[in-house]
Write a protein that holds these residues in place. Structure first.
Motif, short mmCIF file in Angstrom:
data_model
loop_
_atom_site.label_atom_id
_atom_site.label_comp_id
_atom_site.label_asym_id
_atom_site.label_seq_id
_atom_site.Cartn_x
_atom_site.Cartn_y
_atom_site.Cartn_z
N ILE A 1 -17.64 -6.83 -34.74
CA ILE A 1 -18.23 -6.46 -33.45
C ILE A 1 -17.47 -7.12 -32.30
O ILE A 1 -17.15 -6.46 -31.29
CB ILE A 1 -19.73 -6.82 -33.41
N GLY A 2 -17.16 -8.40 -32.42
CA GLY A 2 -16.41 -9.08 -31.36
C GLY A 2 -15.03 -8.48 -31.17
O GLY A 2 -14.59 -8.25 -30.03
N GLY A 3 -14.34 -8.20 -32.26
CA GLY A 3 -13.01 -7.60 -32.16
C GLY A 3 -13.05 -6.21 -31.54
O GLY A 3 -12.19 -5.85 -30.72
N THR A 4 -14.07 -5.44 -31.90
CA THR A 4 -14.21 -4.09 -31.33
C THR A 4 -14.45 -4.17 -29.83
O THR A 4 -13.85 -3.41 -29.05
CB THR A 4 -15.36 -3.33 -32.02
N LEU A 5 -15.33 -5.08 -29.40
CA LEU A 5 -15.60 -5.22 -27.97
C LEU A 5 -14.37 -5.66 -27.19
O LEU A 5 -14.12 -5.19 -26.07
CB LEU A 5 -16.76 -6.19 -27.74
N VAL A 6 -13.59 -6.56 -27.77
CA VAL A 6 -12.36 -7.00 -27.11
C VAL A 6 -11.39 -5.83 -26.97
O VAL A 6 -10.81 -5.62 -25.89
CB VAL A 6 -11.70 -8.16 -27.89
N LEU A 7 -11.21 -5.06 -28.02
CA LEU A 7 -10.28 -3.93 -27.97
C LEU A 7 -10.73 -2.87 -26.97
O LEU A 7 -9.91 -2.31 -26.24
CB LEU A 7 -10.11 -3.32 -29.36
N ILE A 8 -12.02 -2.59 -26.92
CA ILE A 8 -12.54 -1.62 -25.95
C ILE A 8 -12.31 -2.12 -24.53
O ILE A 8 -11.89 -1.37 -23.64
CB ILE A 8 -14.02 -1.32 -26.22
N GLY A 9 -12.58 -3.40 -24.29
CA GLY A 9 -12.38 -3.97 -22.96
C GLY A 9 -10.91 -3.95 -22.53
O GLY A 9 -10.59 -3.62 -21.39
N ILE B 1 -9.22 -8.42 -13.78
CA ILE B 1 -10.54 -9.03 -13.98
C ILE B 1 -11.17 -8.50 -15.27
O ILE B 1 -11.75 -9.26 -16.05
CB ILE B 1 -11.44 -8.73 -12.76
N GLY B 2 -11.04 -7.21 -15.51
CA GLY B 2 -11.59 -6.61 -16.72
C GLY B 2 -10.94 -7.16 -17.98
O GLY B 2 -11.63 -7.40 -18.98
N ALA B 3 -9.63 -7.38 -17.94
CA ALA B 3 -8.93 -7.92 -19.12
C ALA B 3 -9.39 -9.34 -19.42
O ALA B 3 -9.55 -9.71 -20.58
CB ALA B 3 -7.42 -7.88 -18.89
N VAL B 4 -9.63 -10.12 -18.37
CA VAL B 4 -10.10 -11.50 -18.58
C VAL B 4 -11.52 -11.49 -19.16
O VAL B 4 -11.80 -12.20 -20.12
CB VAL B 4 -10.05 -12.30 -17.25
N PHE B 5 -12.40 -10.69 -18.59
CA PHE B 5 -13.78 -10.65 -19.09
C PHE B 5 -13.86 -10.04 -20.48
O PHE B 5 -14.80 -10.34 -21.22
CB PHE B 5 -14.69 -9.91 -18.11
N ALA B 6 -12.90 -9.20 -20.84
CA ALA B 6 -12.89 -8.62 -22.18
C ALA B 6 -12.57 -9.65 -23.24
O ALA B 6 -12.77 -9.40 -24.43
CB ALA B 6 -11.90 -7.46 -22.24
#
Length: 139
Positions: free
Chosen positions: A71-79, A26-31
């Motif tokens: 910012i979007g790329g960073t949030l995706v990588l953190i997620g 679920i976390g990977a999908v929402f990321a």
């Protein structure tokens, strides 16, 4: 007739492992949601008329597009990193390895409401039991 403590602990660890896998998925999908910002940023950088004609003015500078991408790329990588660590914690729970890693991940998961909070609390409770600590020592 109640189950012996050992089999109850093993069942709890098995269920925790399964729920870690589910929450990781679920976390990977929402990321992936911040990928929308990455796409908008790419369109702002590559297409000069992307926003200029509709807004009847000058388009924003390319720096805004790069900001969206960063910012979007960073949030995706953190997620994705959080999802990977949650998945690894599930594997470690199933194999009775790296108890402290799973304990710390349980504490971190408490920040991800609502599923992560519930999973994190139960992970901490189960891993704090003396009988579970003996299971890890035996493995």
């Amino acid at each position: 007739m109640p189950l012996p403590t050992r089999s109850k602990d093993e069942e709890h660890l098995r269920l925790l492992a399964v729920f870690h896998y589910v929450v990781a998925g679920i976390g990977a999908v929402f990321a992936c949601f911040p990928l929308i910002h990455v796409a908008i940023g790419v369109m702002m950088v590559t297409s000069s008329g992307f926003m200029g004609e509709a807004a009847k003015g000058t388009p924003p500078p390319p720096g805004f597009g790069y900001l969206f991408i960063a910012i979007g790329g960073t949030l995706v990588l953190i997620g994705w990193a959080a999802a990977l660590c949650t998945f690894l914690s599930g594997r470690f729970l199933a194999r009775r390895q790296h108890r402290m890693f799973s304990f710390v991940m349980g504490a971190i998961l408490c920040a991800f409401m609502p599923f992560g909070t519930v999973l994190g609390i139960f992970t901490i409770i189960v891993l704090s039991r003396e009988s579970v600590q003996r299971l890890y020592a035996a493995a």
